[in-house]
Scaffold this motif. Structure first.
Motif, PDB file in Angstrom:
ATOM      1  N   ARG A 166       0.828  -1.214   0.000  1.00 22.98           N
ATOM      2  CA  ARG A 166       0.000   0.000   0.000  1.00 22.98           C
ATOM      3  C   ARG A 166       0.857   1.256   0.000  1.00 22.98           C
ATOM      4  NH1 ARG A 166      -4.202  -2.093   4.693  1.00 22.98           N
ATOM      5  NH2 ARG A 166      -5.556  -3.330   3.330  1.00 22.98           N
ATOM      6  N   ALA A 167       1.965   1.213   0.740  1.00 21.32           N
ATOM      7  CA  ALA A 167       2.790   2.411   0.899  1.00 21.32           C
ATOM      8  C   ALA A 167       3.703   2.655  -0.289  1.00 21.32           C
ATOM      9  CB  ALA A 167       3.633   2.289   2.172  1.00 21.32           C
ATOM     10  N   LEU A 168       4.125   1.595  -0.961  1.00 19.28           N
ATOM     11  CA  LEU A 168       5.168   1.724  -1.974  1.00 19.28           C
ATOM     12  C   LEU A 168       4.758   2.607  -3.143  1.00 19.28           C
ATOM     13  CD1 LEU A 168       8.012   0.933  -2.709  1.00 19.28           C
ATOM     14  CD2 LEU A 168       7.135  -1.172  -3.732  1.00 19.28           C
ATOM     15  N   GLY A 169       3.472   2.639  -3.441  1.00 23.93           N
ATOM     16  CA  GLY A 169       3.008   3.487  -4.536  1.00 23.93           C
ATOM     17  C   GLY A 169       3.273   4.965  -4.295  1.00 23.93           C
ATOM     18  N   SER A 170       3.478   5.338  -3.034  1.00 26.06           N
ATOM     19  CA  SER A 170       3.762   6.731  -2.688  1.00 26.06           C
ATOM     20  C   SER A 170       5.245   7.017  -2.560  1.00 26.06           C
ATOM     21  CB  SER A 170       3.052   7.103  -1.374  1.00 26.06           C
ATOM     22  OG  SER A 170       1.649   6.981  -1.516  1.00 26.06           O
ATOM     23  N   GLY A 171       6.075   6.003  -2.838  1.00 27.97           N
ATOM     24  CA  GLY A 171       7.515   6.216  -2.845  1.00 27.97           C
ATOM     25  C   GLY A 171       8.232   5.533  -1.698  1.00 27.97           C
ATOM     26  N   LEU A 172       9.559   5.568  -1.779  1.00 27.91           N
ATOM     27  CA  LEU A 172      10.398   4.860  -0.823  1.00 27.91           C
ATOM     28  C   LEU A 172      10.300   5.455   0.573  1.00 27.91           C
ATOM     29  CD1 LEU A 172      12.286   2.438  -0.860  1.00 27.91           C
ATOM     30  CD2 LEU A 172      14.178   3.987  -1.340  1.00 27.91           C
ATOM     31  N   ASP A 173      10.199   6.772   0.687  1.00 30.33           N
ATOM     32  CA  ASP A 173      10.067   7.390   2.011  1.00 30.33           C
ATOM     33  C   ASP A 173       8.781   6.933   2.696  1.00 30.33           C
ATOM     34  OD1 ASP A 173      12.456   8.835   1.969  1.00 30.33           O
ATOM     35  OD2 ASP A 173      11.550  10.460   0.823  1.00 30.33           O
ATOM     36  N   LEU A 211       7.328   4.097   2.188  1.00 24.54           N
ATOM     37  CA  LEU A 211       7.547   2.700   2.563  1.00 24.54           C
ATOM     38  C   LEU A 211       8.304   2.615   3.881  1.00 24.54           C
ATOM     39  CD1 LEU A 211       7.426  -0.330   1.888  1.00 24.54           C
ATOM     40  CD2 LEU A 211       9.560  -0.028   0.616  1.00 24.54           C
ATOM     41  N   VAL A 212       9.341   3.435   4.031  1.00 26.26           N
ATOM     42  CA  VAL A 212      10.107   3.452   5.288  1.00 26.26           C
ATOM     43  C   VAL A 212       9.191   3.820   6.447  1.00 26.26           C
ATOM     44  CG1 VAL A 212      11.918   4.657   6.558  1.00 26.26           C
ATOM     45  CG2 VAL A 212      12.326   3.918   4.213  1.00 26.26           C
ATOM     46  N   GLY A 213       8.343   4.820   6.258  1.00 32.62           N
ATOM     47  CA  GLY A 213       7.430   5.233   7.315  1.00 32.62           C
ATOM     48  C   GLY A 213       6.432   4.153   7.691  1.00 32.62           C
ATOM     49  N   ALA A 214       6.048   3.336   6.718  1.00 37.08           N
ATOM     50  CA  ALA A 214       5.028   2.310   6.969  1.00 37.08           C
ATOM     51  C   ALA A 214       5.591   1.047   7.607  1.00 37.08           C
ATOM     52  CB  ALA A 214       4.324   1.954   5.658  1.00 37.08           C
ATOM     53  N   VAL A 215       6.799   0.625   7.191  1.00 39.48           N
ATOM     54  CA  VAL A 215       7.291  -0.684   7.653  1.00 39.48           C
ATOM     55  C   VAL A 215       8.691  -0.648   8.257  1.00 39.48           C
ATOM     56  CG1 VAL A 215       5.861  -1.870   5.939  1.00 39.48           C
ATOM     57  CG2 VAL A 215       8.270  -1.384   5.407  1.00 39.48           C
ATOM     58  N   GLY A 216       9.418   0.456   8.166  1.00 40.31           N
ATOM     59  CA  GLY A 216      10.774   0.505   8.680  1.00 40.31           C
ATOM     60  C   GLY A 216      10.843   0.182  10.170  1.00 40.31           C
ATOM     61  N   GLY A 217      11.665  -0.787  10.537  1.00 37.46           N
ATOM     62  CA  GLY A 217      11.806  -1.186  11.932  1.00 37.46           C
ATOM     63  C   GLY A 217      10.639  -1.976  12.489  1.00 37.46           C
ATOM     64  N   ARG A 218       9.699  -2.351  11.645  1.00 30.65           N
ATOM     65  CA  ARG A 218       8.470  -2.997  12.120  1.00 30.65           C
ATOM     66  C   ARG A 218       8.668  -4.500  12.279  1.00 30.65           C
ATOM     67  NH1 ARG A 218       2.589  -2.153   9.160  1.00 30.65           N
ATOM     68  NH2 ARG A 218       1.440  -3.807  10.238  1.00 30.65           N
ATOM     69  N   GLY A 219       8.463  -4.988  13.482  1.00 27.81           N
ATOM     70  CA  GLY A 219       8.569  -6.416  13.753  1.00 27.81           C
ATOM     71  C   GLY A 219       9.715  -6.724  14.701  1.00 27.81           C
ATOM     72  N   PRO A 220       9.680  -7.913  15.314  1.00 31.67           N
ATOM     73  CA  PRO A 220      10.729  -8.312  16.255  1.00 31.67           C
ATOM     74  C   PRO A 220      11.918  -8.954  15.539  1.00 31.67           C
ATOM     75  CG  PRO A 220       9.045 -10.002  16.165  1.00 31.67           C
ATOM     76  CD  PRO A 220       8.598  -8.902  15.230  1.00 31.67           C
ATOM     77  N   GLY A 221      12.956  -9.272  16.307  1.00 26.95           N
ATOM     78  CA  GLY A 221      14.064 -10.072  15.791  1.00 26.95           C
ATOM     79  C   GLY A 221      15.264  -9.247  15.366  1.00 26.95           C
ATOM     80  N   LEU A 222      16.318  -9.984  14.961  1.00 26.26           N
ATOM     81  CA  LEU A 222      17.557  -9.341  14.516  1.00 26.26           C
ATOM     82  C   LEU A 222      17.317  -8.462  13.303  1.00 26.26           C
ATOM     83  CD1 LEU A 222      20.178 -12.226  14.770  1.00 26.26           C
ATOM     84  CD2 LEU A 222      20.146 -10.127  16.105  1.00 26.26           C
ATOM     85  N   THR A 223      16.503  -8.945  12.373  1.00 28.26           N
ATOM     86  CA  THR A 223      16.114  -8.158  11.203  1.00 28.26           C
ATOM     87  C   THR A 223      14.587  -8.133  11.153  1.00 28.26           C
ATOM     88  OG1 THR A 223      16.234 -10.090   9.731  1.00 28.26           O
ATOM     89  CG2 THR A 223      18.205  -8.728   9.928  1.00 28.26           C
ATOM     90  N   PRO A 224      13.964  -7.067  11.636  1.00 31.33           N
ATOM     91  CA  PRO A 224      12.499  -6.986  11.627  1.00 31.33           C
ATOM     92  C   PRO A 224      11.926  -7.227  10.233  1.00 31.33           C
ATOM     93  CG  PRO A 224      13.430  -5.210  12.934  1.00 31.33           C
ATOM     94  CD  PRO A 224      14.582  -5.888  12.246  1.00 31.33           C
TER      95      PRO A 224
END
Length: 260
Positions: A120-127, A129-142
Protein backbone atom coordinates in the motif's frame (compact mmCIF):
# COMPACT_ATOMS: atom_id res chain seq x y z
CA UNK A 1 39.32 -21.77 8.84
CA UNK A 2 37.63 -19.02 6.81
CA UNK A 3 36.05 -20.28 3.58
CA UNK A 4 34.95 -16.94 2.11
CA UNK A 5 33.84 -13.47 3.11
CA UNK A 6 31.26 -11.13 1.63
CA UNK A 7 32.20 -7.81 0.13
CA UNK A 8 31.36 -5.98 3.35
CA UNK A 9 33.66 -8.16 5.45
CA UNK A 10 36.51 -9.10 3.12
CA UNK A 11 38.37 -5.80 3.37
CA UNK A 12 38.40 -5.96 7.16
CA UNK A 13 39.96 -9.41 7.14
CA UNK A 14 42.87 -8.24 5.00
CA UNK A 15 44.22 -5.61 7.41
CA UNK A 16 44.91 -5.25 11.15
CA UNK A 17 41.65 -4.82 13.08
CA UNK A 18 40.34 -4.94 16.62
CA UNK A 19 36.77 -5.24 17.79
CA UNK A 20 34.34 -7.14 19.98
CA UNK A 21 31.69 -9.84 19.81
CA UNK A 22 28.29 -8.16 20.13
CA UNK A 23 25.92 -11.14 19.87
CA UNK A 24 26.05 -14.93 19.54
CA UNK A 25 23.42 -17.17 17.95
CA UNK A 26 23.09 -20.80 16.91
CA UNK A 27 24.53 -20.30 13.42
CA UNK A 28 26.24 -16.91 13.67
CA UNK A 29 28.29 -14.61 15.87
CA UNK A 30 28.26 -10.88 15.14
CA UNK A 31 31.43 -8.85 15.60
CA UNK A 32 31.75 -5.08 15.53
CA UNK A 33 34.90 -3.44 14.17
CA UNK A 34 34.46 0.31 14.55
CA UNK A 35 31.32 1.14 12.56
CA UNK A 36 31.39 -2.14 10.61
CA UNK A 37 29.45 -5.28 11.51
CA UNK A 38 30.66 -8.74 10.50
CA UNK A 39 28.96 -12.10 11.01
CA UNK A 40 30.95 -15.28 11.48
CA UNK A 41 28.61 -17.98 10.20
CA UNK A 42 28.48 -21.74 10.40
CA UNK A 43 28.88 -24.19 7.50
CA UNK A 44 25.79 -24.28 5.29
CA UNK A 45 24.79 -20.66 5.87
CA UNK A 46 24.28 -18.78 2.60
CA UNK A 47 26.92 -16.25 1.51
CA UNK A 48 26.07 -12.62 2.19
CA UNK A 49 27.71 -9.20 2.20
CA UNK A 50 28.73 -9.23 5.89
CA UNK A 51 29.07 -13.00 6.24
CA UNK A 52 32.39 -14.69 6.97
CA UNK A 53 31.75 -18.37 6.32
CA UNK A 54 33.80 -20.73 8.48
CA UNK A 55 34.46 -24.46 8.36
CA UNK A 56 33.48 -24.47 12.06
CA UNK A 57 31.77 -21.66 13.96
CA UNK A 58 34.15 -20.65 16.76
CA UNK A 59 33.04 -20.56 20.44
CA UNK A 60 32.57 -16.78 20.65
CA UNK A 61 31.36 -15.04 23.79
CA UNK A 62 29.52 -11.74 23.92
CA UNK A 63 31.87 -8.94 24.89
CA UNK A 64 35.14 -10.73 24.14
CA UNK A 65 37.82 -8.88 22.23
CA UNK A 66 38.65 -9.95 18.68
CA UNK A 67 41.80 -9.03 16.75
CA UNK A 68 43.00 -9.65 13.21
CA UNK A 69 46.36 -9.23 11.52
CA UNK A 70 45.33 -9.74 7.89
CA UNK A 71 45.78 -13.50 7.86
CA UNK A 72 44.35 -14.60 11.20
CA UNK A 73 41.26 -13.57 13.19
CA UNK A 74 41.32 -14.51 16.88
CA UNK A 75 39.24 -14.29 20.03
CA UNK A 76 40.04 -15.32 23.56
CA UNK A 77 40.11 -19.07 22.97
CA UNK A 78 39.78 -19.45 19.21
CA UNK A 79 41.43 -18.45 15.97
CA UNK A 80 40.48 -18.56 12.29
CA UNK A 81 42.90 -18.69 9.40
CA UNK A 82 41.96 -16.63 6.38
CA UNK A 83 41.10 -14.31 4.86
CA UNK A 84 39.49 -16.70 2.33
CA UNK A 85 37.91 -15.90 -1.02
CA UNK A 86 35.86 -12.76 -1.61
CA UNK A 87 32.17 -13.31 -2.35
CA UNK A 88 29.86 -10.72 -3.90
CA UNK A 89 26.42 -10.91 -5.45
CA UNK A 90 25.63 -9.95 -9.03
CA UNK A 91 22.22 -8.79 -10.22
CA UNK A 92 20.57 -8.28 -13.61
CA UNK A 93 20.66 -4.81 -15.10
CA UNK A 94 17.64 -2.62 -15.92
CA UNK A 95 17.07 -4.08 -19.39
CA UNK A 96 17.03 -7.65 -18.05
CA UNK A 97 14.73 -6.67 -15.18
CA UNK A 98 12.36 -4.99 -17.63
CA UNK A 99 12.00 -8.30 -19.50
CA UNK A 100 11.28 -10.29 -16.31
CA UNK A 101 8.71 -13.06 -15.99
CA UNK A 102 5.95 -11.53 -13.85
CA UNK A 103 4.38 -14.93 -13.20
CA UNK A 104 7.55 -15.89 -11.33
CA UNK A 105 7.54 -12.56 -9.50
CA UNK A 106 4.03 -13.15 -8.19
CA UNK A 107 5.07 -16.48 -6.67
CA UNK A 108 7.23 -14.59 -4.14
CA UNK A 109 4.30 -12.51 -2.84
CA UNK A 110 3.32 -14.47 0.26
CA UNK A 111 0.52 -13.28 2.59
CA UNK A 112 1.43 -11.14 5.57
CA UNK A 113 0.41 -7.98 7.38
CA UNK A 114 3.75 -6.25 6.80
CA UNK A 115 3.74 -7.17 3.11
CA UNK A 116 0.24 -5.76 2.64
CA UNK A 117 1.26 -2.55 4.41
CA UNK A 118 4.37 -2.31 2.23
CA UNK A 119 2.39 -2.81 -0.97
CA UNK A 120 0.00 0.00 0.00
CA UNK A 121 2.79 2.41 0.90
CA UNK A 122 5.17 1.72 -1.97
CA UNK A 123 3.01 3.49 -4.54
CA UNK A 124 3.76 6.73 -2.69
CA UNK A 125 7.51 6.22 -2.85
CA UNK A 126 10.40 4.86 -0.82
CA UNK A 127 10.07 7.39 2.01
CA UNK A 128 6.45 6.34 2.49
CA UNK A 129 7.55 2.70 2.56
CA UNK A 130 10.11 3.45 5.29
CA UNK A 131 7.43 5.23 7.32
CA UNK A 132 5.03 2.31 6.97
CA UNK A 133 7.29 -0.68 7.65
CA UNK A 134 10.77 0.50 8.68
CA UNK A 135 11.81 -1.19 11.93
CA UNK A 136 8.47 -3.00 12.12
CA UNK A 137 8.57 -6.42 13.75
CA UNK A 138 10.73 -8.31 16.26
CA UNK A 139 14.06 -10.07 15.79
CA UNK A 140 17.56 -9.34 14.52
CA UNK A 141 16.11 -8.16 11.20
CA UNK A 142 12.50 -6.99 11.63
CA UNK A 143 10.10 -8.14 8.93
CA UNK A 144 9.53 -4.59 7.69
CA UNK A 145 13.26 -4.13 7.13
CA UNK A 146 13.52 -7.43 5.26
CA UNK A 147 10.80 -6.21 2.89
CA UNK A 148 12.51 -2.83 2.60
CA UNK A 149 15.86 -4.50 1.85
CA UNK A 150 14.26 -6.42 -1.02
CA UNK A 151 12.77 -3.26 -2.53
CA UNK A 152 16.07 -1.39 -2.15
CA UNK A 153 18.08 -4.22 -3.73
CA UNK A 154 15.84 -4.09 -6.82
CA UNK A 155 15.98 -0.29 -6.96
CA UNK A 156 19.79 -0.42 -6.87
CA UNK A 157 19.90 -3.07 -9.61
CA UNK A 158 17.54 -1.04 -11.78
CA UNK A 159 19.06 2.38 -11.09
CA UNK A 160 22.75 1.52 -10.90
CA UNK A 161 25.39 3.57 -9.03
CA UNK A 162 23.51 6.81 -9.69
CA UNK A 163 20.84 5.92 -7.10
CA UNK A 164 23.17 4.48 -4.46
CA UNK A 165 23.64 7.69 -2.46
CA UNK A 166 19.88 8.26 -2.24
CA UNK A 167 19.18 4.66 -1.24
CA UNK A 168 21.94 4.71 1.36
CA UNK A 169 20.51 7.85 2.95
CA UNK A 170 17.01 6.37 3.07
CA UNK A 171 18.25 3.15 4.67
CA UNK A 172 20.31 5.07 7.23
CA UNK A 173 17.13 6.85 8.37
CA UNK A 174 15.39 3.61 9.43
CA UNK A 175 15.05 3.18 13.24
CA UNK A 176 16.04 -0.46 13.53
CA UNK A 177 18.51 -2.99 14.90
CA UNK A 178 22.24 -2.91 14.23
CA UNK A 179 22.08 -6.11 12.19
CA UNK A 180 19.15 -4.91 10.05
CA UNK A 181 20.88 -1.58 9.46
CA UNK A 182 23.97 -3.36 8.16
CA UNK A 183 21.99 -5.49 5.70
CA UNK A 184 19.97 -2.45 4.55
CA UNK A 185 23.17 -0.49 3.95
CA UNK A 186 24.54 -3.26 1.77
CA UNK A 187 21.25 -3.66 -0.10
CA UNK A 188 21.62 0.02 -1.04
CA UNK A 189 25.01 -0.91 -2.53
CA UNK A 190 23.50 -3.79 -4.50
CA UNK A 191 24.52 -6.63 -2.17
CA UNK A 192 22.34 -9.18 -0.38
CA UNK A 193 22.36 -12.89 0.43
CA UNK A 194 23.22 -15.28 -2.41
CA UNK A 195 19.72 -16.68 -3.10
CA UNK A 196 18.34 -13.15 -3.52
CA UNK A 197 20.75 -12.53 -6.39
CA UNK A 198 20.07 -15.99 -7.82
CA UNK A 199 16.31 -15.37 -7.73
CA UNK A 200 16.59 -12.00 -9.45
CA UNK A 201 18.73 -13.51 -12.18
CA UNK A 202 16.35 -16.43 -12.71
CA UNK A 203 13.26 -14.19 -12.82
CA UNK A 204 14.93 -11.85 -15.32
CA UNK A 205 15.86 -14.84 -17.50
CA UNK A 206 12.45 -16.50 -17.17
CA UNK A 207 14.08 -19.65 -15.75
CA UNK A 208 11.27 -21.24 -13.72
CA UNK A 209 13.33 -24.08 -12.24
CA UNK A 210 16.16 -21.82 -11.10
CA UNK A 211 13.67 -19.29 -9.69
CA UNK A 212 11.88 -22.01 -7.71
CA UNK A 213 15.15 -23.30 -6.27
CA UNK A 214 16.31 -19.83 -5.30
CA UNK A 215 12.93 -18.98 -3.75
CA UNK A 216 13.04 -22.18 -1.67
CA UNK A 217 16.49 -21.19 -0.39
CA UNK A 218 15.18 -17.74 0.48
CA UNK A 219 12.21 -19.17 2.35
CA UNK A 220 14.60 -21.30 4.41
CA UNK A 221 16.38 -18.23 5.81
CA UNK A 222 15.48 -17.47 9.41
CA UNK A 223 11.97 -17.78 10.77
CA UNK A 224 10.53 -15.63 7.98
CA UNK A 225 13.31 -13.20 6.99
CA UNK A 226 13.83 -14.80 3.60
CA UNK A 227 10.12 -14.78 2.82
CA UNK A 228 9.89 -11.07 3.55
CA UNK A 229 13.06 -10.33 1.58
CA UNK A 230 11.67 -12.22 -1.43
CA UNK A 231 8.33 -10.43 -1.15
CA UNK A 232 10.14 -7.09 -1.01
CA UNK A 233 12.00 -7.89 -4.21
CA UNK A 234 8.73 -8.87 -5.85
CA UNK A 235 7.13 -5.59 -4.77
CA UNK A 236 10.13 -3.67 -6.06
CA UNK A 237 9.97 -5.42 -9.42
CA UNK A 238 6.27 -4.64 -9.65
CA UNK A 239 7.11 -0.93 -9.60
CA UNK A 240 9.42 -1.17 -12.62
CA UNK A 241 8.34 -0.71 -16.24
CA UNK A 242 8.14 -3.98 -18.12
CA UNK A 243 8.79 -4.76 -21.76
CA UNK A 244 8.44 -8.08 -23.50
CA UNK A 245 11.79 -9.57 -24.41
CA UNK A 246 12.91 -9.92 -28.03
CA UNK A 247 12.66 -13.72 -27.68
CA UNK A 248 9.11 -13.56 -26.38
CA UNK A 249 8.04 -11.21 -29.15
CA UNK A 250 9.57 -13.49 -31.79
CA UNK A 251 7.81 -16.54 -30.32
CA UNK A 252 4.45 -14.76 -30.16
CA UNK A 253 4.53 -13.42 -33.71
CA UNK A 254 4.37 -9.99 -35.37
CA UNK A 255 1.18 -8.85 -33.64
CA UNK A 256 2.84 -8.49 -30.21
CA UNK A 257 3.98 -4.99 -29.19
CA UNK A 258 6.03 -3.65 -26.30
CA UNK A 259 4.18 -3.44 -23.04
CA UNK A 260 5.26 -0.80 -20.52
Amino acid sequence: MIVDAGLGAAGLLRRPVSGRVVSVHRKAAYLRFGDALVALVAPGVEPGPVHVRCTTLPPCRVGEAVTGDGSRLAGRQWALRGPGAVWWGTSPGPLELAARDDALVREALVPGEVIVAAARALGSGLDALVGAVGGRGPGLTPAGDDVLAGVVLVDRAAGGPAVEERLTAVCASVPTTEVARAFLAWAARGQSVAPAHDWLGAVAAGDRDAASRALARLHALGADSGRHLAAGMALGLGQLPRVVSQTARADAGPGLRHRV
